[in-house]
Design a protein around this motif. Structure first.
Motif, PDB file in Angstrom:
ATOM      1  N   SER A  93      11.346-115.637  46.094  1.00 51.64           N
ATOM      2  CA  SER A  93      12.219-115.934  47.233  1.00 51.64           C
ATOM      3  C   SER A  93      11.905-114.985  48.385  1.00 51.64           C
ATOM      4  CB  SER A  93      13.676-115.776  46.801  1.00 51.64           C
ATOM      5  OG  SER A  93      14.530-115.743  47.912  1.00 51.64           O
ATOM      6  N   MET A  94      11.916-115.509  49.609  1.00 51.26           N
ATOM      7  CA  MET A  94      11.631-114.665  50.775  1.00 51.26           C
ATOM      8  C   MET A  94      12.566-113.457  50.831  1.00 51.26           C
ATOM      9  SD  MET A  94      10.644-117.454  53.735  1.00 51.26           S
ATOM     10  CE  MET A  94      11.030-116.311  55.021  1.00 51.26           C
ATOM     11  N   LYS A  95      13.796-113.627  50.407  1.00 46.10           N
ATOM     12  CA  LYS A  95      14.777-112.534  50.427  1.00 46.10           C
ATOM     13  C   LYS A  95      14.430-111.413  49.452  1.00 46.10           C
ATOM     14  CE  LYS A  95      18.494-115.730  51.571  1.00 46.10           C
ATOM     15  NZ  LYS A  95      19.689-116.412  51.099  1.00 46.10           N
ATOM     16  N   LYS A  96      13.570-111.710  48.456  1.00 45.79           N
ATOM     17  CA  LYS A  96      13.261-110.740  47.412  1.00 45.79           C
ATOM     18  C   LYS A  96      11.794-110.315  47.385  1.00 45.79           C
ATOM     19  CE  LYS A  96      17.439-110.715  45.847  1.00 45.79           C
ATOM     20  NZ  LYS A  96      18.259-109.512  45.920  1.00 45.79           N
ATOM     21  N   GLN A  97      11.001-110.786  48.341  1.00 43.88           N
ATOM     22  CA  GLN A  97       9.580-110.438  48.351  1.00 43.88           C
ATOM     23  C   GLN A  97       9.382-108.951  48.615  1.00 43.88           C
ATOM     24  OE1 GLN A  97       7.617-113.227  51.002  1.00 43.88           O
ATOM     25  NE2 GLN A  97       8.044-114.932  49.628  1.00 43.88           N
ATOM     26  N   ASN A  98       8.273-108.433  48.104  1.00 48.11           N
ATOM     27  CA  ASN A  98       7.884-107.019  48.238  1.00 48.11           C
ATOM     28  C   ASN A  98       8.823-106.073  47.495  1.00 48.11           C
ATOM     29  OD1 ASN A  98       5.622-107.624  49.960  1.00 48.11           O
ATOM     30  ND2 ASN A  98       7.116-108.014  51.572  1.00 48.11           N
ATOM     31  N   ASN A  99       9.417-106.573  46.409  1.00 40.60           N
ATOM     32  CA  ASN A  99      10.279-105.737  45.559  1.00 40.60           C
ATOM     33  C   ASN A  99       9.778-105.664  44.126  1.00 40.60           C
ATOM     34  OD1 ASN A  99      12.419-104.926  47.379  1.00 40.60           O
ATOM     35  ND2 ASN A  99      12.997-107.080  47.444  1.00 40.60           N
ATOM     36  N   GLY A 100       8.534-106.093  43.880  1.00 39.02           N
ATOM     37  CA  GLY A 100       7.963-106.037  42.540  1.00 39.02           C
ATOM     38  C   GLY A 100       8.278-107.247  41.674  1.00 39.02           C
ATOM     39  N   TYR A 101       8.950-108.242  42.228  1.00 38.07           N
ATOM     40  CA  TYR A 101       9.309-109.417  41.434  1.00 38.07           C
ATOM     41  C   TYR A 101       8.078-110.244  41.060  1.00 38.07           C
ATOM     42  CZ  TYR A 101      14.281-108.586  42.379  1.00 38.07           C
ATOM     43  OH  TYR A 101      15.538-108.064  42.441  1.00 38.07           O
ATOM     44  N   GLY A 102       7.077-110.284  41.917  1.00 37.48           N
ATOM     45  CA  GLY A 102       5.837-110.993  41.596  1.00 37.48           C
ATOM     46  C   GLY A 102       5.166-110.387  40.379  1.00 37.48           C
ATOM     47  N   SER A 103       5.105-109.057  40.338  1.00 36.98           N
ATOM     48  CA  SER A 103       4.533-108.366  39.177  1.00 36.98           C
ATOM     49  C   SER A 103       5.340-108.647  37.922  1.00 36.98           C
ATOM     50  CB  SER A 103       4.496-106.855  39.423  1.00 36.98           C
ATOM     51  OG  SER A 103       3.657-106.550  40.501  1.00 36.98           O
ATOM     52  N   TYR A 104       6.657-108.691  38.073  1.00 36.49           N
ATOM     53  CA  TYR A 104       7.548-108.986  36.947  1.00 36.49           C
ATOM     54  C   TYR A 104       7.256-110.392  36.414  1.00 36.49           C
ATOM     55  CZ  TYR A 104      11.945-108.966  34.287  1.00 36.49           C
ATOM     56  OH  TYR A 104      12.884-108.997  33.283  1.00 36.49           O
ATOM     57  N   LEU A 105       7.092-111.356  37.310  1.00 33.79           N
ATOM     58  CA  LEU A 105       6.789-112.723  36.917  1.00 33.79           C
ATOM     59  C   LEU A 105       5.424-112.818  36.232  1.00 33.79           C
ATOM     60  CD1 LEU A 105       8.128-114.531  40.100  1.00 33.79           C
ATOM     61  CD2 LEU A 105       9.052-114.786  37.790  1.00 33.79           C
ATOM     62  N   ILE A 106       4.425-112.147  36.770  1.00 36.97           N
ATOM     63  CA  ILE A 106       3.092-112.161  36.153  1.00 36.97           C
ATOM     64  C   ILE A 106       3.157-111.520  34.772  1.00 36.97           C
ATOM     65  CG2 ILE A 106       0.752-111.210  36.282  1.00 36.97           C
ATOM     66  CD1 ILE A 106       0.872-111.753  39.310  1.00 36.97           C
ATOM     67  N   GLY A 107       3.904-110.428  34.639  1.00 37.97           N
ATOM     68  CA  GLY A 107       4.062-109.791  33.328  1.00 37.97           C
ATOM     69  C   GLY A 107       4.668-110.745  32.314  1.00 37.97           C
ATOM     70  N   SER A 108       5.664-111.495  32.737  1.00 35.43           N
ATOM     71  CA  SER A 108       6.283-112.478  31.857  1.00 35.43           C
ATOM     72  C   SER A 108       5.290-113.575  31.488  1.00 35.43           C
ATOM     73  CB  SER A 108       7.513-113.091  32.533  1.00 35.43           C
ATOM     74  OG  SER A 108       8.022-114.159  31.771  1.00 35.43           O
ATOM     75  N   ALA A 109       4.521-114.054  32.465  1.00 37.87           N
ATOM     76  CA  ALA A 109       3.522-115.088  32.198  1.00 37.87           C
ATOM     77  C   ALA A 109       2.484-114.589  31.201  1.00 37.87           C
ATOM     78  CB  ALA A 109       2.853-115.524  33.502  1.00 37.87           C
ATOM     79  N   VAL A 110       2.039-113.361  31.363  1.00 37.43           N
ATOM     80  CA  VAL A 110       1.058-112.764  30.447  1.00 37.43           C
ATOM     81  C   VAL A 110       1.634-112.715  29.031  1.00 37.43           C
ATOM     82  CG1 VAL A 110      -0.076-110.578  29.833  1.00 37.43           C
ATOM     83  CG2 VAL A 110      -0.286-111.498  32.159  1.00 37.43           C
ATOM     84  N   GLU A 111       2.879-112.306  28.891  1.00 34.06           N
ATOM     85  CA  GLU A 111       3.517-112.275  27.560  1.00 34.06           C
ATOM     86  C   GLU A 111       3.508-113.659  26.927  1.00 34.06           C
ATOM     87  OE1 GLU A 111       7.476-110.703  27.938  1.00 34.06           O
ATOM     88  OE2 GLU A 111       6.756-108.719  28.544  1.00 34.06           O
ATOM     89  N   LYS A 112       3.827-114.676  27.707  1.00 32.75           N
ATOM     90  CA  LYS A 112       3.862-116.043  27.180  1.00 32.75           C
ATOM     91  C   LYS A 112       2.455-116.529  26.805  1.00 32.75           C
ATOM     92  CE  LYS A 112       8.223-117.639  29.087  1.00 32.75           C
ATOM     93  NZ  LYS A 112       8.826-116.333  28.962  1.00 32.75           N
ATOM     94  N   VAL A 113       1.466-116.179  27.606  1.00 32.57           N
ATOM     95  CA  VAL A 113       0.089-116.589  27.307  1.00 32.57           C
ATOM     96  C   VAL A 113      -0.386-115.910  26.020  1.00 32.57           C
ATOM     97  CG1 VAL A 113      -2.311-116.503  28.111  1.00 32.57           C
ATOM     98  CG2 VAL A 113      -0.476-117.149  29.684  1.00 32.57           C
ATOM     99  N   ILE A 114      -0.054-114.664  25.821  1.00 30.79           N
ATOM    100  CA  ILE A 114      -0.413-113.971  24.574  1.00 30.79           C
ATOM    101  C   ILE A 114       0.243-114.667  23.387  1.00 30.79           C
ATOM    102  CG2 ILE A 114      -0.131-111.824  23.264  1.00 30.79           C
ATOM    103  CD1 ILE A 114      -0.508-110.348  26.002  1.00 30.79           C
ATOM    104  N   LEU A 115       1.511-115.026  23.537  1.00 32.14           N
ATOM    105  CA  LEU A 115       2.221-115.749  22.470  1.00 32.14           C
ATOM    106  C   LEU A 115       1.555-117.103  22.197  1.00 32.14           C
ATOM    107  CD1 LEU A 115       4.642-115.789  20.532  1.00 32.14           C
ATOM    108  CD2 LEU A 115       5.969-116.816  22.368  1.00 32.14           C
TER     109      LEU A 115
END
Length: 164
Positions: A93-115
């Motif tokens: 969301s534009m209101k939340k950009q540049n707060n590390g949320y993108g990295s958080y989302l990528i981390g979650s995606a990586v966890e799911k891909v490993i699973l």
């Protein structure tokens, strides 16, 4: 507390705006249809304090890649076509950009891909970057460009497994 959930009817898709009309429309009109048809899975980032509000999202799907496009060192290990997972969309969301949320989302995606890799054979995670700025963003996570198309990036399972 931040939490990742599979997109469902309880999430307010109408108010999400990441600044990219195509991504906004996908979340609002298409993502749930793709989930119900088994084509992809869209996961949303929410905060427990307001669980209907979507802070960001990503979409995963299965894909098949021709090994000709992989770096030679990797390509020679595989047949002509190989299965993988694709990070089809990622937005904050534009209101939340540049707060590390993108990295958080990528981390979650990586966890799911490993699973996924523990249950289905895949060689890694792919993503299409829309421009060089986005390409550089993904490269900081270890993604490497494919031959012939530097905006398609790949994160091999060997790299993904380092995140375990």
């Amino acid at each position: 507390m931040l939490k990742i959930e599979l997109l469902d009817k309880s999430h307010d898709r109408t108010q999400f705006d990441c600044g990219n009309l195509t991504l906004n429309i996908y979340l609002q009109k298409t993502a749930r249809q793709h989930i119900s048809k088994g084509m992809s899975r869209t996961f949303v980032l929410i905060n427990d304090d307001n669980p209907r509000t979507i802070l960001g999202f990503y979409t995963l799907s299965i894909c098949e890649i021709e090994t000709d496009y992989l770096p030679r060192k990797i390509a020679k290990q595989y047949p002509d076509q190989v299965p993988a997972v694709k990070l089809a969309r990622l937005a904050v969301s534009m209101k939340k950009q540049n707060n590390g949320y993108g990295s958080y989302l990528i981390g979650s995606a990586v966890e799911k891909v490993i699973l996924i890799s523990e249950h289905v054979g895949i060689i890694g995670l792919f993503v299409d970057a829309k421009d060089d700025h986005v390409k550089k963003y993904y490269e900081q996570f270890g993604f490497i460009s494919l031959q012939g198309n530097p905006l398609i990036l790949f994160l091999p399972m060997q790299t993904l497994n380092k995140y375990k």
